[in-house]
Scaffold this active site. Structure first.
Site, PDB file in Angstrom:
ATOM      1  N   LEU A  95      13.803 -11.635  18.222  1.00 41.32           N
ATOM      2  CA  LEU A  95      12.288 -10.916  18.043  1.00 41.32           C
ATOM      3  C   LEU A  95      10.505 -10.826  17.479  1.00 41.32           C
ATOM      4  O   LEU A  95       9.815 -10.453  17.100  1.00 41.32           O
ATOM      5  CB  LEU A  95      12.190  -9.627  18.816  1.00 41.32           C
ATOM      6  CG  LEU A  95      12.677  -9.181  19.957  1.00 41.32           C
ATOM      7  CD1 LEU A  95      12.371  -7.956  21.214  1.00 41.32           C
ATOM      8  CD2 LEU A  95      12.347  -9.945  21.281  1.00 41.32           C
TER       9      LEU A  95
ATOM     10  N   TYR B  78       0.608 -22.189  15.258  1.00 41.99           N
ATOM     11  CA  TYR B  78       1.639 -21.237  16.124  1.00 41.99           C
ATOM     12  C   TYR B  78       2.827 -21.105  16.620  1.00 41.99           C
ATOM     13  O   TYR B  78       3.502 -21.827  16.770  1.00 41.99           O
ATOM     14  CB  TYR B  78       0.521 -19.554  16.521  1.00 41.99           C
ATOM     15  CG  TYR B  78       1.767 -18.691  17.529  1.00 41.99           C
ATOM     16  CD1 TYR B  78       2.588 -17.825  16.557  1.00 41.99           C
ATOM     17  CD2 TYR B  78       1.649 -18.858  18.071  1.00 41.99           C
ATOM     18  CE1 TYR B  78       3.259 -16.966  17.043  1.00 41.99           C
ATOM     19  CE2 TYR B  78       2.259 -17.612  19.550  1.00 41.99           C
ATOM     20  CZ  TYR B  78       3.461 -17.494  18.420  1.00 41.99           C
ATOM     21  OH  TYR B  78       3.948 -16.229  18.897  1.00 41.99           O
TER      22      TYR B  78
ATOM     23  N   LYS C 275       6.754 -21.766  17.042  1.00 39.07           N
ATOM     24  CA  LYS C 275       7.837 -21.176  18.179  1.00 39.07           C
ATOM     25  C   LYS C 275       8.325 -22.194  18.335  1.00 39.07           C
ATOM     26  O   LYS C 275       9.334 -22.495  18.911  1.00 39.07           O
ATOM     27  CB  LYS C 275       7.146 -20.585  18.400  1.00 39.07           C
ATOM     28  CG  LYS C 275       5.778 -19.157  18.237  1.00 39.07           C
ATOM     29  CD  LYS C 275       6.766 -18.359  17.834  1.00 39.07           C
ATOM     30  CE  LYS C 275       7.901 -17.395  18.851  1.00 39.07           C
ATOM     31  NZ  LYS C 275       7.755 -15.972  18.129  1.00 39.07           N
TER      32      LYS C 275
ATOM     33  N   ASN D 180       0.825 -13.942  27.414  1.00 35.01           N
ATOM     34  CA  ASN D 180       0.035 -12.852  27.119  1.00 35.01           C
ATOM     35  C   ASN D 180       1.326 -11.340  27.332  1.00 35.01           C
ATOM     36  O   ASN D 180       1.064 -11.576  28.416  1.00 35.01           O
ATOM     37  CB  ASN D 180      -0.624 -12.458  26.612  1.00 35.01           C
ATOM     38  CG  ASN D 180      -1.403 -13.306  26.325  1.00 35.01           C
ATOM     39  OD1 ASN D 180      -1.562 -13.249  24.552  1.00 35.01           O
ATOM     40  ND2 ASN D 180      -2.772 -14.282  26.611  1.00 35.01           N
TER      41      ASN D 180
ATOM     42  N   GLY E  38      -7.734  38.257  53.702  1.00 32.75           N
ATOM     43  CA  GLY E  38      -8.366  39.225  55.185  1.00 32.75           C
ATOM     44  C   GLY E  38      -9.649  37.760  55.140  1.00 32.75           C
ATOM     45  O   GLY E  38      -9.946  38.259  56.044  1.00 32.75           O
TER      46      GLY E  38
END
Length: 372
Positions: A53, A107, A111, A136, A285
C-alpha cells in the site's frame, strides 16, 4: 497467516490493520516510511501475503512519483526474488494501484510501472500478483485538505469551515475503504480469481456537488432532526465517514424539549419516508393523548413506569384497555379510527418511547381531539 503491510501508517493501511488485528488469526508485520531497506529484505522472506500500500500520490516534486511508486515496487519484487520461497509457494502481493494508471501523467505512469514490475515478477514465478486499480477511496482516517475531496468536505463542514468547489458537476468514482479492505481480506481467505487485476465493488458514481450537498445535510440534520437515508449504500458509507471527522466537542448535541404540567415531550430523529422517533414523560396520575388519527399509526414502548392505554372506536364505541410497564418490553400500537390515551398509573414518572410512521406536519397533522 503471516502478512506484511507496506504503507501501514497510511489511510488504507490503518484501516486494513484495524481489521486484520481484530480476529487475531493473522501474524501481521508492518513497514512505514521510517522502515529501512534491510527491514523490507528481511520481512518479505517471512510472510505469505504482502499488502503493498506504500506509495506517493501528492509530492512536492513530481520526480518523487518514480521513486515512491515505481522504484519502491521494483525493490519489493527484487527483495522477494532474493528471499526465494522457503515455504515452497511464492508470496501473494496485493498492490494498491490506481485507475490513473491508464492516464499519461507522472502519477499514472509511476503506478503503471509498479504494475509492470509485479506482473513481470509474477510471470517468472517470483510472486503471485493481485492488482487493484482503485478509484478515489473514502472513509475514516483519510487526510483532509490533502488529496481527498470527501475527507476535506467532511472535516471542514463538521467544523463549520468553508469548502471550495470549482465544478459541482465534476464526476467522482468512489469506493469505500471498508469495501477495499473486504476485497483484500477475501484474498487471505483464498477467495480470489488468480493472478492479475482485481476489482472492488461497489463503485459509487456521483458528483462533487452531490457529495458536498449530502455532507452539508448531515450537518444541518442536527438542527432539523431530519436524517437522510443513511442505512444502506453510498449514504451509509458517506455518513459514517462524516461522523468519523467530528471533533470531540461535537460528539453530542442538544435537541429541543417541550415541557408542561403533564411532563416532557422530546423529538429525537425524523426521516424522509419512515416517520419519526421521540419520547415523552408523564407524571403520576397524568393522562396524555385523547385523540385519533385517520391514517397515522404509532408504536409506544414503555421504558420506565406503569402505563394504562385506553382505546375507543369512534364509530362503534367499542372500547379496549391494556397495561404495560418498563419491566416487560411491550409494543402498543395505535389503530386508525380508534381514539386513544395513555395514563401514568404508577407512583413514578412514566417514560415512553414513541415511533410515528410519518413526520408531524402542523399543516396536516391527522390528529383530532376526541376523549376516550
Amino acid at each position: 497467516m503471516k502478512v506484511l503491510v507496506t504503507g501501514a501508517d497510511g489511510f488504507i493501511g490503518r484501516n486494513l490493520l484495524a481489521h486484520l488485528r481484530e480476529g487475531g488469526e493473522h501474524d501481521v508485520r508492518v513497514l512505514t516510511r521510517e522502515s529501512s531497506a534491510g527491514e523490507l529484505a528481511q520481512l518479505v522472506g517471512e510472510v505469505e501475503v504482502v499488502f503493498h500500500l506504500a506509495g506517493v500520490n501528492r509530492p512536492e516534486d513530481p520526480a518523487e512519483f518514480e521513486m515512491g511508486n515505481a522504484r519502491l515496487t521494483e525493490e519489493l519484487c527484487d527483495a522477494i526474488r532474493r528471499a526465494g520461497t522457503p515455504g515452497g509457494q511464492p508470496p501473494v502481493v496485493v498492490y494498491a494501484s490506481s485507475t490513473q494508471a491508464d492516464l499519461d501523467n507522472p502519477y499514472g505512469r509511476s503506478k503503471r510501472a509498479g504494475e509492470t514490475a509485479l506482473l513481470s515478477a509474477a510471470g517468472s514465478g517470483v510472486l503471485a500478483a493481485r492488482i487493484f486499480r482503485l478509484p478515489n477511496v473514502f472513509g475514516k482516517w483519510a487526510r483532509p485538505n490533502y488529496n481527498s475531496a470527501v475527507a476535506t468536505f467532511c472535516y471542514n463542514v463538521s467544523r463549520g469551515l468553508p469548502i471550495e468547489i470549482h465544478d459541482p458537476s465534476a464526476r467522482l468514482r468512489l469506493v469505500y475503504v471498508d469495501d477495499v479492505v473486504a476485497s483484500f481480506r477475501r484474498i487471505l481467505d483464498g477467495d480470489d480469481s488468480g493472478d492479475g487485476f482485481c476489482d472492488v465493488s461497489p463503485v459509487y458514481e456521483t458528483t462533487v456537488g452531490d457529495v458536498a450537498a449530502h455532507v452539508r445535510e448531515f450537518a444541518t440534520s442536527r438542527v432539523s432532526l431530519v436524517t437522510e437515508r443513511v442505512g444502506t449504500g453510498f449514504l451509509r458509507a458517506l455518513y459514517a465517514t462524516y461522523v468519523s471527522y467530528l471533533p470531540k466537542d461535537s460528539f453530542s448535541y442538544q435537541v429541543p424539549q417541550h415541557t408542561d404540567a403533564r411532563g416532557t415531550f422530546v423529538e429525537m430523529l425524523k426521516t424522509t419516508d419512515s416517520g419519526q422517533f421521540s419520547f415523552f414523560t408523564a407524571l403520576p396520575g397524568v393522562t396524555r393523548g385523547g385523540h385519533y388519527h385517520h391514517t397515522k399509526t404509532e408504536k409506544f414502548l414503555v421504558i420506565r413506569g406503569n402505563a394504562r392505554f385506553r382505546f375507543r372506536n369512534i364509530l362503534s364505541g367499542e372500547t379496549h384497555e391494556l397495561f404495560a410497564d418498563g419491566r416487560s418490553p411491550t409494543i402498543v400500537e395505535t389503530v386508525p379510527g380508534w381514539t386513544h390515551d395513555v395514563s401514568n398509573v404508577g407512583s413514578d414518572e412514566l417514560v415512553v418511547m414513541l415511533w410515528a410512521n410519518e413526520v408531524f406536519d402542523r399543516r396536516r397533522p391527522d390528529t383530532y381531539v376526541c376523549p376516550v
